[in-house]
Design a protein around this motif. Structure first.
Motif, PDB file in Angstrom:
ATOM      1  N   LEU A  33      10.212 -18.395  37.428  1.00 20.92           N
ATOM      2  CA  LEU A  33      11.606 -18.387  36.565  1.00 20.92           C
ATOM      3  C   LEU A  33      12.171 -19.582  36.893  1.00 20.92           C
ATOM      4  O   LEU A  33      12.626 -20.749  36.590  1.00 20.92           O
ATOM      5  CB  LEU A  33      12.158 -16.880  36.320  1.00 20.92           C
ATOM      6  N   SER A  35       8.225 -13.034  39.887  1.00 26.48           N
ATOM      7  CA  SER A  35       8.815 -13.604  38.589  1.00 26.48           C
ATOM      8  C   SER A  35      10.195 -14.490  39.155  1.00 26.48           C
ATOM      9  O   SER A  35      10.164 -15.037  38.284  1.00 26.48           O
ATOM     10  CB  SER A  35       9.322 -12.176  38.099  1.00 26.48           C
ATOM     11  N   ASN A  36      10.678 -14.224  39.963  1.00 24.89           N
ATOM     12  CA  ASN A  36      11.813 -14.905  40.147  1.00 24.89           C
ATOM     13  C   ASN A  36      11.422 -16.232  40.679  1.00 24.89           C
ATOM     14  O   ASN A  36      12.202 -17.687  40.096  1.00 24.89           O
ATOM     15  CB  ASN A  36      12.944 -14.527  41.420  1.00 24.89           C
ATOM     16  N   LEU A  86       9.037  -8.585  40.919  1.00 27.61           N
ATOM     17  CA  LEU A  86      10.847  -9.491  40.318  1.00 27.61           C
ATOM     18  C   LEU A  86      11.068 -10.508  41.831  1.00 27.61           C
ATOM     19  O   LEU A  86      11.264 -11.180  40.569  1.00 27.61           O
ATOM     20  CB  LEU A  86      11.657  -8.211  40.894  1.00 27.61           C
ATOM     21  N   ASN A 123      13.238  -6.383  36.435  1.00 26.34           N
ATOM     22  CA  ASN A 123      14.760  -6.365  37.351  1.00 26.34           C
ATOM     23  C   ASN A 123      14.486  -4.837  36.370  1.00 26.34           C
ATOM     24  O   ASN A 123      15.585  -4.114  36.837  1.00 26.34           O
ATOM     25  CB  ASN A 123      16.398  -7.119  36.550  1.00 26.34           C
ATOM     26  N   ASN A 167      11.460 -11.519  33.745  1.00 21.46           N
ATOM     27  CA  ASN A 167      12.110 -10.706  34.910  1.00 21.46           C
ATOM     28  C   ASN A 167      13.590  -9.641  34.678  1.00 21.46           C
ATOM     29  O   ASN A 167      13.319  -9.083  35.157  1.00 21.46           O
ATOM     30  CB  ASN A 167      12.622 -12.545  35.135  1.00 21.46           C
TER      31      ASN A 167
END
Length: 112
Positions: A74, A70-71, A67, A44, A40
């Protein structure tokens, strides 16, 4: 014995009295969460280079979409370990989603 296990696996193990199993589960889940954090952070930083460095709104859009994905990963992995920390990541994910929408509007104007 009836045990309510709707929070997470580790707390369920705690309620069953298997504290050492719960601790082991938390440690392993915490280690698995490390890779998504690194990915992440890289994504970013990368979207800035894609958008500004390459001077490409399309490339920047791809970066922000990656991203956002990925968020999601996460937050899901963090929720397995600590739901409060996962909730704390929600504003960051929202901000990134806003950046994606903004990037998409810029790309549409740039290429139309």
């Amino acid at each position: 014995m009836s045990v309510r296990c709707d929070v997470d696996t580790a707390s369920c193990l705690d309620r069953l009295g298997w504290r050492s199993c719960a601790d082991t589960y938390r440690r392993r889940a915490s280690r698995r969460a490390g890779a998504p954090v690194g990915a992440n952070l890289i994504l970013n930083a990368a979207w800035n280079w894609l958008f500004y460095g390459r001077r490409s709104p399309r490339a920047g859009l791809v970066g922000t979409l990656m991203l956002d994905l990925s968020n999601i990963e996460l937050i899901q992995r963090t929720a397995q370990v600590d739901t409060a920390r996962a909730r704390a990541l929600l504003p960051y994910a929202g901000w990134c989603a806003f950046a994606t929408a903004l990037n998409m509007a810029i790309a549409k104007r740039h290429y139309s």
